[in-house]
Scaffold this motif. Structure first.
Motif: not given
Length: 107
Positions: A48-68, A83-90
């Motif tokens: 499952l592919t997502l494109t991050w539209l924000q400037k700068g890095p992904v926040s640590s809070d967002t990164q920590a919540a992505l597995p959930q 069949t679910p997505p095997h992984c999520l890529q940002l």
């Protein structure tokens, strides 16, 4: 304004799936909207592919919540007996990988 775009995959993602994906992201305060797919993943273990539209890095809070988020999305697909997505890529807007989450991963 959306913070992320979720690539549509008409062969794998139906309207109810997209709604579940967007709801899972909304649950971690990331606004998202569907976007035409720019990648193809013909394998059984699809990404499952997502494109991050924000400037700068992904926040640590967002990164920590992505597995959930991935877990919720996988549960939705499994409940639909699909069949679910095997992984999520940002990716960033240039297509460079920022974060990849696989089942059981901790960021």
């Amino acid at each position: 304004m959306a913070e992320a775009l979720v690539e549509e995959d008409p062969q794998r993602i139906r309207a109810d799936d997209m709604a579940a994906i967007i709801a899972a992201l909304d649950g971690i305060a990331v606004t998202a909207q569907p976007a035409p797919s720019t990648t193809t993943d013909p394998s059984r273990h699809w990404t499952l592919t997502l494109t991050w539209l924000q400037k700068g890095p992904v926040s640590s809070d967002t990164q920590a919540a992505l597995p959930q988020v991935l877990t919720r999305i996988r549960e939705h697909f499994t409940a639909q007996d699909r069949t679910p997505p095997h992984c999520l890529q940002l990716l960033d807007q240039d297509g460079t990988p920022l974060v990849e989450v696989t089942p059981g991963s901790c960021i």
